[in-house]
Scaffold this active site. Structure first.
Site, short mmCIF file in Angstrom:
data_model
loop_
_atom_site.label_atom_id
_atom_site.label_comp_id
_atom_site.label_asym_id
_atom_site.label_seq_id
_atom_site.Cartn_x
_atom_site.Cartn_y
_atom_site.Cartn_z
CG HIS A 154 -7.87 -2.11 9.02
ND1 HIS A 154 -6.99 -1.33 8.29
CD2 HIS A 154 -7.89 -1.57 10.26
CE1 HIS A 154 -6.51 -0.35 9.05
NE2 HIS A 154 -7.03 -0.48 10.25
CD GLU B 44 -4.46 -2.97 0.72
OE1 GLU B 44 -5.06 -3.99 1.06
OE2 GLU B 44 -3.98 -2.14 1.53
CG HIS C 261 -1.96 1.04 1.21
ND1 HIS C 261 -3.21 0.85 1.78
CD2 HIS C 261 -1.98 2.31 0.72
CE1 HIS C 261 -3.93 1.95 1.63
NE2 HIS C 261 -3.19 2.84 0.99
#
Length: 239
Positions: free
Chosen positions: A191, A70, A43
C-alpha cells in the site's frame, strides 16, 4: 530477493471506463510476468468497479507466476470465487462496502475466531493465507494464533512519513517484522509503496518475502513504460 506482485486493478479500471476490452487485462498480466514480475495481484470488490469476477477465472487459466487474490472474506461471493480458482495465495483484507481502497488492517483480536475459521477454510484447499494487518505487535501476535501462513503489513503510514523522517516512519515496521519472524509468520507488505520509498523499506525490513504494488506502478508506467517500470521496481528490491 523480495518478490514483486503487480496489482492490476487500475488496468481494469481503465478498461471499464469505456467498456470493451481495451486495455486487455489478461494481456497486461502476461506482459507483467514477461517483464519480470514474480506475481499478479487482483482485488475484486462487490461492485466490480475494476476487477470483475470473470477476470479472476480468465487470469487463473493463464497466470504462470504466483496468483494472489485480495479481498474481504466476509463476502461469501469472494470466498466462493477464491475456492473456485485456488490461487497460490489469498490475502484477507477487512474492506467495508463502497470503500475506495484498503485503509486499515484486521483487528485480529476481536475477529480471532472468525479468522481462524477462514484461514482453515482456505488452507484445506491448498491456498496460502495472508492476513492484512497494521504494524501493531498485539495484532501480529493474534494473527499468528489464527494459523495464517503470512501477514501483509499495511504500509500507508510508512509511505506518508517517509519524506519527513524515514527512520521514524520505518521503526514500527521493523519491530513488526521482527515479531512476525519470531512467531514463524511469512511477511508481505503493500500500500503506497513506490519508486521513492521502496528500496529503503526492503533494505530495513528483515525477512520480507513479497510486496504488492499497483497504483504507483501503473501511474509510473504512463511515463516510463510498463516494461521499464517493472524493471525499475525490481531494481529497488534487488539493491
Amino acid at each position: 530477493m523480495v518478490h514483486l506482485s503487480v496489482n492490476i486493478n487500475k488496468i481494469a479500471t481503465l478498461r471499464n471506463s469505456r467498456g470493451g476490452n481495451n486495455p486487455n487485462l489478461v494481456k497486461v498480466a502476461l506482459d507483467c510476468e514477461r517483464f519480470g514480475a514474480q506475481g499478479i495481484t487482483v482485488h475484486p470488490r462487490p461492485d466490480e468497479r475494476h476487477i470483475r469476477y470473470q477476470d479472476v477465472f480468465d487470469l487463473k487459466e493463464v497466470i504462470a507466476t504466483e496468483f494472489n487474490i485480495e479481498g474481504n472474506c466476509k463476502e461469501q461471493k469472494f470466498v466462493d470465487l477464491v475456492l473456485a480458482n485456488k490461487p497460490a495465495q489469498v490475502t484477507l483484507v477487512p474492506d467495508t462496502e463502497g470503500q475506495i481502497t484498503s485503509n486499515h488492517g484486521w483487528d485480529t483480536i476481536k475477529n480471532q475466531d472468525y479468522l481462524q475459521e477462514m484461514v482453515k477454510t482456505f488452507q484445506q484447499e491448498g491456498i496460502r493465507v495472508s492476513i492484512f494487518v497494521d504494524p501493531v505487535l498485539d495484532m501480529i501476535e493474534a494473527a499468528a494464533t489464527t494459523g495464517t501462513d503470512r501477514i501483509e503489513l499495511y504500509t500507508e503510514a510508512y509511505a506518508q512519513g517517509y519524506h519527513q523522517n524515514k527512520e521514524q516512519a520505518i521503526a514500527p515496521y521493523v519491530k513488526a517484522a521482527e515479531r512476525a519472524t519470531l512467531l514463524g509468520l511469512g511477511l508481505n507488505a503493500g500500500h503506497d509503496l513506490d519508486l521513492y520509498n521502496l528500496q529503503y523499506f526492503a533494505q530495513q525490513i528483515p525477512n520480507l518475502l513479497e510486496v504488492s504494488i499497483g497504483h504507483a506502478l501503473i501511474a509510473d508506467a504512463l511515463y516510463l513504460g510498463l516494461e521499464n517500470t517493472i524493471q525499475m521496481y525490481l531494481l529497488q528490491l534487488s539493491n
